[in-house]
Design a protein around this motif. Structure first.
Motif, PDB file in Angstrom:
ATOM      1  N   SER A  23       1.013  -1.368   0.655  1.00  0.00           N
ATOM      2  CA  SER A  23      -0.071   0.133   0.189  1.00  0.00           C
ATOM      3  C   SER A  23       0.633   1.211  -0.230  1.00  0.00           C
ATOM      4  O   SER A  23       2.034   0.843   0.515  1.00  0.00           O
ATOM      5  CB  SER A  23      -1.438  -0.207   0.903  1.00  0.00           C
ATOM      6  OG  SER A  23      -0.277  -0.037   2.229  1.00  0.00           O
ATOM      7  N   VAL A  24       0.214   2.469  -0.672  1.00  0.00           N
ATOM      8  CA  VAL A  24       0.924   3.619  -0.442  1.00  0.00           C
ATOM      9  C   VAL A  24       0.172   4.454   0.673  1.00  0.00           C
ATOM     10  O   VAL A  24      -1.237   4.917   0.438  1.00  0.00           O
ATOM     11  CB  VAL A  24       0.666   4.359  -1.997  1.00  0.00           C
ATOM     12  CG1 VAL A  24       1.657   5.452  -2.094  1.00  0.00           C
ATOM     13  CG2 VAL A  24       1.753   3.063  -3.064  1.00  0.00           C
ATOM     14  N   TYR A  25       1.270   5.258   0.963  1.00  0.00           N
ATOM     15  CA  TYR A  25       0.849   6.272   2.335  1.00  0.00           C
ATOM     16  C   TYR A  25       1.409   7.618   1.727  1.00  0.00           C
ATOM     17  O   TYR A  25       2.388   7.639   1.261  1.00  0.00           O
ATOM     18  CB  TYR A  25       1.203   5.816   3.431  1.00  0.00           C
ATOM     19  CG  TYR A  25       0.627   6.944   4.717  1.00  0.00           C
ATOM     20  CD1 TYR A  25      -0.593   6.857   5.168  1.00  0.00           C
ATOM     21  CD2 TYR A  25       1.736   8.105   4.925  1.00  0.00           C
ATOM     22  CE1 TYR A  25      -0.808   7.732   5.903  1.00  0.00           C
ATOM     23  CE2 TYR A  25       1.031   9.257   5.885  1.00  0.00           C
ATOM     24  CZ  TYR A  25      -0.407   8.605   6.483  1.00  0.00           C
ATOM     25  OH  TYR A  25      -0.593  10.224   7.177  1.00  0.00           O
ATOM     26  N   ASP A  26       0.373   8.646   1.327  1.00  0.00           N
ATOM     27  CA  ASP A  26      -0.051  10.098   0.904  1.00  0.00           C
ATOM     28  C   ASP A  26      -0.615  11.676   1.627  1.00  0.00           C
ATOM     29  O   ASP A  26      -1.995  10.283   1.001  1.00  0.00           O
ATOM     30  CB  ASP A  26      -0.126   9.719  -0.487  1.00  0.00           C
ATOM     31  CG  ASP A  26       0.325  11.540  -1.531  1.00  0.00           C
ATOM     32  OD1 ASP A  26       1.591  11.906  -1.105  1.00  0.00           O
ATOM     33  OD2 ASP A  26      -0.455  11.791  -2.171  1.00  0.00           O
ATOM     34  N   ASP A  27      -0.040  11.781   1.918  1.00  0.00           N
ATOM     35  CA  ASP A  27      -1.230  13.248   2.722  1.00  0.00           C
ATOM     36  C   ASP A  27      -2.001  12.370   3.589  1.00  0.00           C
ATOM     37  O   ASP A  27      -2.637  13.419   3.056  1.00  0.00           O
ATOM     38  CB  ASP A  27      -1.010  14.466   1.474  1.00  0.00           C
ATOM     39  CG  ASP A  27      -1.565  14.919   2.490  1.00  0.00           C
ATOM     40  OD1 ASP A  27      -0.678  16.022   3.486  1.00  0.00           O
ATOM     41  OD2 ASP A  27      -2.506  15.742   2.086  1.00  0.00           O
ATOM     42  N   GLY A  28      -2.030  11.039   4.492  1.00  0.00           N
ATOM     43  CA  GLY A  28      -3.205  11.226   4.962  1.00  0.00           C
ATOM     44  C   GLY A  28      -3.991   9.750   4.083  1.00  0.00           C
ATOM     45  O   GLY A  28      -5.086   9.409   5.229  1.00  0.00           O
ATOM     46  N   SER A  29      -3.657   9.499   3.709  1.00  0.00           N
ATOM     47  CA  SER A  29      -4.646   8.250   2.734  1.00  0.00           C
ATOM     48  C   SER A  29      -3.581   7.268   2.465  1.00  0.00           C
ATOM     49  O   SER A  29      -2.390   7.099   1.798  1.00  0.00           O
ATOM     50  CB  SER A  29      -4.987   9.098   1.271  1.00  0.00           C
ATOM     51  OG  SER A  29      -6.020  10.286   1.294  1.00  0.00           O
ATOM     52  N   VAL A  30      -3.666   6.296   2.892  1.00  0.00           N
ATOM     53  CA  VAL A  30      -3.416   5.287   2.515  1.00  0.00           C
ATOM     54  C   VAL A  30      -4.725   4.512   0.955  1.00  0.00           C
ATOM     55  O   VAL A  30      -5.873   4.113   1.054  1.00  0.00           O
ATOM     56  CB  VAL A  30      -4.362   3.615   3.237  1.00  0.00           C
ATOM     57  CG1 VAL A  30      -3.682   2.936   2.846  1.00  0.00           C
ATOM     58  CG2 VAL A  30      -2.487   4.039   4.752  1.00  0.00           C
ATOM     59  N   LEU A  31      -3.448   4.332  -0.340  1.00  0.00           N
ATOM     60  CA  LEU A  31      -3.837   3.451  -1.431  1.00  0.00           C
ATOM     61  C   LEU A  31      -3.070   2.406  -1.657  1.00  0.00           C
ATOM     62  O   LEU A  31      -2.465   2.290  -1.511  1.00  0.00           O
ATOM     63  CB  LEU A  31      -3.374   5.017  -2.312  1.00  0.00           C
ATOM     64  CG  LEU A  31      -3.897   6.359  -1.797  1.00  0.00           C
ATOM     65  CD1 LEU A  31      -3.010   7.691  -3.316  1.00  0.00           C
ATOM     66  CD2 LEU A  31      -5.376   6.601  -2.307  1.00  0.00           C
ATOM     67  N   SER A  32      -3.835   2.684  -3.236  1.00  0.00           N
ATOM     68  CA  SER A  32      -3.580   0.814  -3.651  1.00  0.00           C
ATOM     69  C   SER A  32      -1.917   0.677  -4.497  1.00  0.00           C
ATOM     70  O   SER A  32      -2.408   2.232  -5.387  1.00  0.00           O
ATOM     71  CB  SER A  32      -4.842  -0.487  -3.864  1.00  0.00           C
ATOM     72  OG  SER A  32      -4.875   0.062  -5.534  1.00  0.00           O
ATOM     73  N   PRO A  33      -1.306  -0.156  -4.238  1.00  0.00           N
ATOM     74  CA  PRO A  33      -0.630   0.255  -5.270  1.00  0.00           C
ATOM     75  C   PRO A  33      -0.703   0.165  -6.828  1.00  0.00           C
ATOM     76  O   PRO A  33       0.263   0.641  -7.849  1.00  0.00           O
ATOM     77  CB  PRO A  33       0.557  -0.891  -5.373  1.00  0.00           C
ATOM     78  CG  PRO A  33      -0.429  -2.311  -4.646  1.00  0.00           C
ATOM     79  CD  PRO A  33      -1.950  -1.066  -3.898  1.00  0.00           C
ATOM     80  N   GLU A  34      -2.132  -0.282  -7.295  1.00  0.00           N
ATOM     81  CA  GLU A  34      -2.433  -0.058  -8.659  1.00  0.00           C
ATOM     82  C   GLU A  34      -2.470   1.661  -8.757  1.00  0.00           C
ATOM     83  O   GLU A  34      -2.679   1.826  -9.586  1.00  0.00           O
ATOM     84  CB  GLU A  34      -3.748  -0.924  -8.869  1.00  0.00           C
ATOM     85  CG  GLU A  34      -3.869  -1.816  -8.606  1.00  0.00           C
ATOM     86  CD  GLU A  34      -3.446  -1.948  -7.238  1.00  0.00           C
ATOM     87  OE1 GLU A  34      -4.298  -2.448  -6.695  1.00  0.00           O
ATOM     88  OE2 GLU A  34      -3.166  -3.981  -7.214  1.00  0.00           O
ATOM     89  N   VAL A  35      -2.337   2.947  -8.146  1.00  0.00           N
ATOM     90  CA  VAL A  35      -3.140   3.587  -8.254  1.00  0.00           C
ATOM     91  C   VAL A  35      -1.417   4.547  -9.066  1.00  0.00           C
ATOM     92  O   VAL A  35      -1.700   4.802 -10.159  1.00  0.00           O
ATOM     93  CB  VAL A  35      -3.266   4.440  -6.683  1.00  0.00           C
ATOM     94  CG1 VAL A  35      -2.802   6.154  -6.978  1.00  0.00           C
ATOM     95  CG2 VAL A  35      -4.105   4.549  -6.631  1.00  0.00           C
TER      96      VAL A  35
END
Length: 118
Positions: A23-35
């Motif tokens: 997963s990717v953490y960016d500015d308080g959001s956790v996103l999936s690697p597909e992003v």
């Protein structure tokens, strides 16, 4: 196979090491690697889907937006065309009632006109 002079010949084989992104953490959001793998075509498809949703919602609520304008014009044209066809049928019906010899052809023309309206 040539060895580096400082590495003794001890059957040391090369290896590789890597990380798997969960997963990717960016500015308080956790996103999936597909992003991270989105292409320009993917973004265009997502934008088109969003515009389609806005147009559908606008047409359903009868709220004019630029995305729904074409759909609203086409639906209005269909309604005007239906009224015109129905009024032509009404005129034919009035003429047929005035003339006794056209009564037999009246039922056929009304059936055909009704199929156009429906």
């Amino acid at each position: 196979m040539a060895q580096h002079p400082k590495i003794p010949n001890k059957e040391i084989k090369p290896f590789s090491c890597g990380l798997a992104i969960l997963s990717v953490y960016d500015d308080g959001s956790v996103l999936s690697p597909e992003v991270l793998n989105l292409t320009e075509d993917d973004l265009v498809d997502k934008f088109a889907a969003g515009v389609s949703m806005v147009a559908s919602l606008s047409v359903a609520l009868s709220y004019p937006t630029l995305a729904a304008a074409l759909h609203m014009f086409i639906n209005t044209y269909k309604n005007v065309l239906a009224v015109a066809v129905f009024s032509i049928a009404s005129v034919k019906k009035a003429v047929a009632l005035a003339s006794k010899e056209e009564r037999t052809s009246l039922s056929a023309s009304l059936t055909m006109t009704w199929d156009l309206v429906v």
